[in-house]
Design a protein around this motif. Sequence first.
Motif, PDB file in Angstrom:
ATOM      1  N   VAL A 291       9.997   6.499   2.620  1.00  0.00           N
ATOM      2  CA  VAL A 291      11.065   6.329   1.648  1.00  0.00           C
ATOM      3  C   VAL A 291      11.731   7.677   1.400  1.00  0.00           C
ATOM      4  O   VAL A 291      11.086   8.651   1.046  1.00  0.00           O
ATOM      5  CB  VAL A 291      10.502   5.754   0.340  1.00  0.00           C
ATOM      6  CG1 VAL A 291      11.592   5.637  -0.700  1.00  0.00           C
ATOM      7  CG2 VAL A 291       9.853   4.405   0.593  1.00  0.00           C
ATOM      8  N   SER A 292      13.035   7.699   1.620  1.00  0.00           N
ATOM      9  CA  SER A 292      13.816   8.911   1.436  1.00  0.00           C
ATOM     10  C   SER A 292      14.352   8.903   0.009  1.00  0.00           C
ATOM     11  O   SER A 292      14.279   7.916  -0.673  1.00  0.00           O
ATOM     12  CB  SER A 292      14.947   8.841   2.449  1.00  0.00           C
ATOM     13  OG  SER A 292      15.716   9.955   2.418  1.00  0.00           O
TER      14      SER A 292
ATOM     15  N   SER B 228       6.243  10.998  -3.029  1.00  0.00           N
ATOM     16  CA  SER B 228       5.273   9.912  -3.145  1.00  0.00           C
ATOM     17  C   SER B 228       5.643   9.016  -4.311  1.00  0.00           C
ATOM     18  O   SER B 228       5.513   7.791  -4.248  1.00  0.00           O
ATOM     19  CB  SER B 228       3.873  10.466  -3.402  1.00  0.00           C
ATOM     20  OG  SER B 228       3.470  11.291  -2.363  1.00  0.00           O
ATOM     21  N   GLU B 229       6.102   9.651  -5.378  1.00  0.00           N
ATOM     22  CA  GLU B 229       6.471   8.905  -6.566  1.00  0.00           C
ATOM     23  C   GLU B 229       7.613   7.937  -6.253  1.00  0.00           C
ATOM     24  O   GLU B 229       7.632   6.806  -6.721  1.00  0.00           O
ATOM     25  CB  GLU B 229       6.885   9.892  -7.663  1.00  0.00           C
ATOM     26  CG  GLU B 229       6.403   9.468  -9.024  1.00  0.00           C
ATOM     27  CD  GLU B 229       6.604  10.560 -10.059  1.00  0.00           C
ATOM     28  OE1 GLU B 229       6.567  11.751  -9.701  1.00  0.00           O
ATOM     29  OE2 GLU B 229       6.803  10.211 -11.231  1.00  0.00           O
ATOM     30  N   GLN B 230       8.550   8.410  -5.413  1.00  0.00           N
ATOM     31  CA  GLN B 230       9.657   7.543  -4.985  1.00  0.00           C
ATOM     32  C   GLN B 230       9.114   6.320  -4.264  1.00  0.00           C
ATOM     33  O   GLN B 230       9.545   5.187  -4.514  1.00  0.00           O
ATOM     34  CB  GLN B 230      10.569   8.300  -4.003  1.00  0.00           C
ATOM     35  CG  GLN B 230      11.140   9.578  -4.527  1.00  0.00           C
ATOM     36  CD  GLN B 230      12.515   9.385  -5.099  1.00  0.00           C
ATOM     37  OE1 GLN B 230      12.969   8.250  -5.235  1.00  0.00           O
ATOM     38  NE2 GLN B 230      13.174  10.464  -5.451  1.00  0.00           N
ATOM     39  N   ALA B 231       8.160   6.552  -3.362  1.00  0.00           N
ATOM     40  CA  ALA B 231       7.594   5.452  -2.581  1.00  0.00           C
ATOM     41  C   ALA B 231       6.898   4.456  -3.502  1.00  0.00           C
ATOM     42  O   ALA B 231       7.021   3.242  -3.330  1.00  0.00           O
ATOM     43  CB  ALA B 231       6.624   5.999  -1.542  1.00  0.00           C
ATOM     44  N   LEU B 232       6.187   4.984  -4.489  1.00  0.00           N
ATOM     45  CA  LEU B 232       5.494   4.118  -5.440  1.00  0.00           C
ATOM     46  C   LEU B 232       6.499   3.267  -6.214  1.00  0.00           C
ATOM     47  O   LEU B 232       6.293   2.071  -6.424  1.00  0.00           O
ATOM     48  CB  LEU B 232       4.651   4.969  -6.398  1.00  0.00           C
ATOM     49  CG  LEU B 232       3.929   4.205  -7.511  1.00  0.00           C
ATOM     50  CD1 LEU B 232       2.927   3.223  -6.932  1.00  0.00           C
ATOM     51  CD2 LEU B 232       3.228   5.161  -8.466  1.00  0.00           C
ATOM     52  N   GLU B 233       7.597   3.905  -6.619  1.00  0.00           N
ATOM     53  CA  GLU B 233       8.629   3.174  -7.364  1.00  0.00           C
ATOM     54  C   GLU B 233       9.185   2.015  -6.535  1.00  0.00           C
ATOM     55  O   GLU B 233       9.448   0.936  -7.056  1.00  0.00           O
ATOM     56  CB  GLU B 233       9.764   4.109  -7.783  1.00  0.00           C
ATOM     57  CG  GLU B 233       9.395   5.077  -8.878  1.00  0.00           C
ATOM     58  CD  GLU B 233       9.029   4.388 -10.186  1.00  0.00           C
ATOM     59  OE1 GLU B 233       9.648   3.365 -10.517  1.00  0.00           O
ATOM     60  OE2 GLU B 233       8.110   4.866 -10.873  1.00  0.00           O
TER      61      GLU B 233
ATOM     62  N   SER C 287       1.302  -6.022   3.207  1.00  0.00           N
ATOM     63  CA  SER C 287       2.617  -6.496   3.637  1.00  0.00           C
ATOM     64  C   SER C 287       3.490  -5.332   4.065  1.00  0.00           C
ATOM     65  O   SER C 287       4.260  -5.432   5.016  1.00  0.00           O
ATOM     66  CB  SER C 287       3.306  -7.234   2.490  1.00  0.00           C
ATOM     67  OG  SER C 287       2.446  -8.196   1.957  1.00  0.00           O
ATOM     68  N   LEU C 288       3.395  -4.245   3.315  1.00  0.00           N
ATOM     69  CA  LEU C 288       4.139  -3.033   3.679  1.00  0.00           C
ATOM     70  C   LEU C 288       3.267  -1.816   3.382  1.00  0.00           C
ATOM     71  O   LEU C 288       2.483  -1.817   2.432  1.00  0.00           O
ATOM     72  CB  LEU C 288       5.427  -2.896   2.852  1.00  0.00           C
ATOM     73  CG  LEU C 288       6.585  -3.867   3.094  1.00  0.00           C
ATOM     74  CD1 LEU C 288       7.725  -3.517   2.143  1.00  0.00           C
ATOM     75  CD2 LEU C 288       7.070  -3.813   4.530  1.00  0.00           C
ATOM     76  N   LEU C 289       3.421  -0.805   4.230  1.00  0.00           N
ATOM     77  CA  LEU C 289       2.757   0.483   3.972  1.00  0.00           C
ATOM     78  C   LEU C 289       3.853   1.488   3.675  1.00  0.00           C
ATOM     79  O   LEU C 289       4.723   1.715   4.512  1.00  0.00           O
ATOM     80  CB  LEU C 289       1.968   0.931   5.201  1.00  0.00           C
ATOM     81  CG  LEU C 289       0.888  -0.020   5.692  1.00  0.00           C
ATOM     82  CD1 LEU C 289       0.492   0.340   7.118  1.00  0.00           C
ATOM     83  CD2 LEU C 289      -0.320   0.072   4.786  1.00  0.00           C
ATOM     84  N   LEU C 290       3.817   2.060   2.488  1.00  0.00           N
ATOM     85  CA  LEU C 290       4.903   2.953   2.096  1.00  0.00           C
ATOM     86  C   LEU C 290       4.427   4.396   1.974  1.00  0.00           C
ATOM     87  O   LEU C 290       3.339   4.670   1.474  1.00  0.00           O
ATOM     88  CB  LEU C 290       5.494   2.497   0.761  1.00  0.00           C
ATOM     89  CG  LEU C 290       6.142   1.115   0.810  1.00  0.00           C
ATOM     90  CD1 LEU C 290       5.555   0.219  -0.240  1.00  0.00           C
ATOM     91  CD2 LEU C 290       7.634   1.226   0.652  1.00  0.00           C
TER      92      LEU C 290
ATOM     93  N   VAL D  65       0.848  -1.181   0.000  1.00  0.00           N
ATOM     94  CA  VAL D  65       0.000   0.000   0.000  1.00  0.00           C
ATOM     95  C   VAL D  65       0.890   1.238   0.000  1.00  0.00           C
ATOM     96  O   VAL D  65       1.808   1.351   0.813  1.00  0.00           O
ATOM     97  CB  VAL D  65      -0.937   0.005   1.224  1.00  0.00           C
ATOM     98  CG1 VAL D  65      -1.740   1.285   1.281  1.00  0.00           C
ATOM     99  CG2 VAL D  65      -1.861  -1.197   1.178  1.00  0.00           C
ATOM    100  N   VAL D  66       0.631   2.142  -0.914  1.00  0.00           N
ATOM    101  CA  VAL D  66       1.419   3.373  -0.987  1.00  0.00           C
ATOM    102  C   VAL D  66       0.490   4.555  -0.760  1.00  0.00           C
ATOM    103  O   VAL D  66      -0.502   4.719  -1.471  1.00  0.00           O
ATOM    104  CB  VAL D  66       2.105   3.521  -2.362  1.00  0.00           C
ATOM    105  CG1 VAL D  66       3.051   4.706  -2.350  1.00  0.00           C
ATOM    106  CG2 VAL D  66       2.838   2.260  -2.752  1.00  0.00           C
ATOM    107  N   ALA D  67       0.800   5.349   0.240  1.00  0.00           N
ATOM    108  CA  ALA D  67       0.025   6.567   0.487  1.00  0.00           C
ATOM    109  C   ALA D  67       0.687   7.709  -0.261  1.00  0.00           C
ATOM    110  O   ALA D  67       1.875   7.969  -0.075  1.00  0.00           O
ATOM    111  CB  ALA D  67      -0.032   6.871   1.979  1.00  0.00           C
ATOM    112  N   VAL D  68      -0.059   8.346  -1.127  1.00  0.00           N
ATOM    113  CA  VAL D  68       0.521   9.418  -1.944  1.00  0.00           C
ATOM    114  C   VAL D  68      -0.183  10.739  -1.648  1.00  0.00           C
ATOM    115  O   VAL D  68      -1.191  10.787  -0.957  1.00  0.00           O
ATOM    116  CB  VAL D  68       0.416   9.094  -3.454  1.00  0.00           C
ATOM    117  CG1 VAL D  68       1.149   7.811  -3.780  1.00  0.00           C
ATOM    118  CG2 VAL D  68      -1.019   9.011  -3.903  1.00  0.00           C
ATOM    119  N   LYS D  69       0.382  11.804  -2.183  1.00  0.00           N
ATOM    120  CA  LYS D  69      -0.203  13.126  -1.964  1.00  0.00           C
ATOM    121  C   LYS D  69      -0.115  13.934  -3.244  1.00  0.00           C
ATOM    122  O   LYS D  69       0.858  13.827  -3.983  1.00  0.00           O
ATOM    123  CB  LYS D  69       0.542  13.838  -0.835  1.00  0.00           C
ATOM    124  CG  LYS D  69      -0.145  15.105  -0.386  1.00  0.00           C
ATOM    125  CD  LYS D  69       0.544  15.758   0.794  1.00  0.00           C
ATOM    126  CE  LYS D  69      -0.237  16.999   1.212  1.00  0.00           C
ATOM    127  NZ  LYS D  69       0.490  17.803   2.199  1.00  0.00           N
TER     128      LYS D  69
END
Lengths: 253, 355
Positions: A175-176, A37-42, A111-114, A4-8
């Motif tokens: 994610v940094s 957010s895009e980084q986290a999605l990647e 499994s992971l929340l990013l 799951v990726v939380a984006v903004k």
Amino acid sequence: MRYVVAVKQVPDTTLIDVDENGNMKRAGVPSILDPYSEQALEVALSLKTDGDTVTVVTMGPPQAESALRKCLENGADEAYLLTDRAFAGADVHATARTLAAFVEKFVDDASLLLFGKQAADGDTAQVPSEVAQMLGREQFCYCVKVSKEDGFTAVQDYGDEIRKCRVPEGSVLSVSEGDVNRRLPSIARYIEASHIEIKKLDRIALGLGAYSVGMNGSRTKIVKSVNVRSEHRGTVVDGSDPVKAAEHIRGMF
Amino acid sequence: MGCDSCSSGSCSNNDKSGLPPGMLQKYKLSIDRSDGFLVWIETERGPDGEPMMCQHCKELLGKIREMDAGNSRVWGVVFGHQELKPLYKEIYSYGVETLYEVHDKALSIYHPEAYAENIAQIVIRTEPAVILFGATPRGRELAPRVAALLDAGLTADCTGLELNDRELLMTRPAFGGNVMATIRCTTFPQIATVRPGTFPVPEPVGDKRGTVIYWQNASCTLKDILSSEIKETAGEDISRAKVLISLGAGVKKESIPVAESLARKLGGTVSCSRKLVEKGWFGQARQVGQSGKSVAPEIYLAFGISGAIQHLAGIGSAKKIIAINTDADAKISEVADEIIVGDANRILKELERML
């Protein structure tokens, strides 16, 4: 596995300008998917293998749909938009409460929340940790590398320390800026993505009370905001002669 | 006026808030019990591996003393074991009266979940009005976890604090530094993370005494750390430098060694703007500004820096700002005490030769 990726969605901060009064010129500034957010999605997409799902979620006005659409084009499988008038004016606490409710109710098996390390507009970087605590899960901030070997591992950059940890399933990661190889989505993917329905959820669907969300659910309040651009001007000194100018500076010490 | 929420008159809720009886007391919304300040004393490893108190904790404690004039109590929370003993005196000398030491060898190493749980429990015991963290990577990770545990409000990355009775007014730059927003928390405790380098480091009071309380670690959430390496931070810490020679896009690459040499002569450090980090001339540790560090030097010499708002957000605490720029109307002139109109590279060279 489900990621799951939380984006903004944020205004493109690189294009923001100010008028002569120091007010932000918001009109005409396009909204984009937050680069963090895009980084986290990647990262989520790089972990994804056959049979895995990548779910993106955002809280925002109906227009935030375009940010989710972008995520779908990039490769996400499903998208949720948490939108309700009552969500407006949420601070960190209310935002985290809303996201945590969504996770518990709809994607508890993640499994992971990013998350992105921070948002380009707000810069607070506090939401991931609050969500982690509200869900009672472990948190791993400033991840520069996430990998799946024997279970998940994450490499975190604390500025003065590089730490590698084993990550239990269900953890919250922020994610940094890290190395992510960007692929451009194919035309076929664009068409495919346009058929995926973005599911909209409001306050009732999340089972939240009116005093848990938005302005009412916030624990902080903006008392005042002041434009900091002043008319103050320093004294102008002629520096066309470098020797004289250097002497002038030396005189200050 | 009697109580509206019951007709029997058996409850003693005499307040006019209209809330159900007991709610105000339970949530400590208006009672005078939450008072004082609690600070997380962050430690770092010294040159010989011994723990040292981080500089920003001294800044926070100094600010508390300045705001409060010594009326309220000041608690500190520190994590570790035996190795912390030599630090006590120093911690007291900056104003901590009661130091809670979460006494556990395993917690000499930072574990966000366990740290947060222990801090929250100590907060419930001590009932401070204000909890402060440094806005360091660890502080910014820990504070929201504590806030969520206590259901409290949190303001991140503050650059100004003001006390109004027990109410804390927190100021932080917003919208890329264009606007300073003043924020308050609507409940107690009020939690804030404060940018290191925002406030001056106070003079310690040598003979101040305090009490240490050993706190039993009640959390068993420890991270499974596979490896950890200490990263060498190249050069000195710019947020602590007294003199900063700051370079911007108007400076040529050849001028960097000149600036380094000048910095050595003046006992200062070289910092830079975001542009030079993007060019790869400097590491991010040297960057001043919103995405870099806040600095508070006595003198800030800005060579060839035009002064984007994000950069200006990082130099608000500098005592004196001297800008050397070819453009007298550059944005930095809005904050500079003096703007010297001329070639930054040549002036830099002359100044280095002269000293």
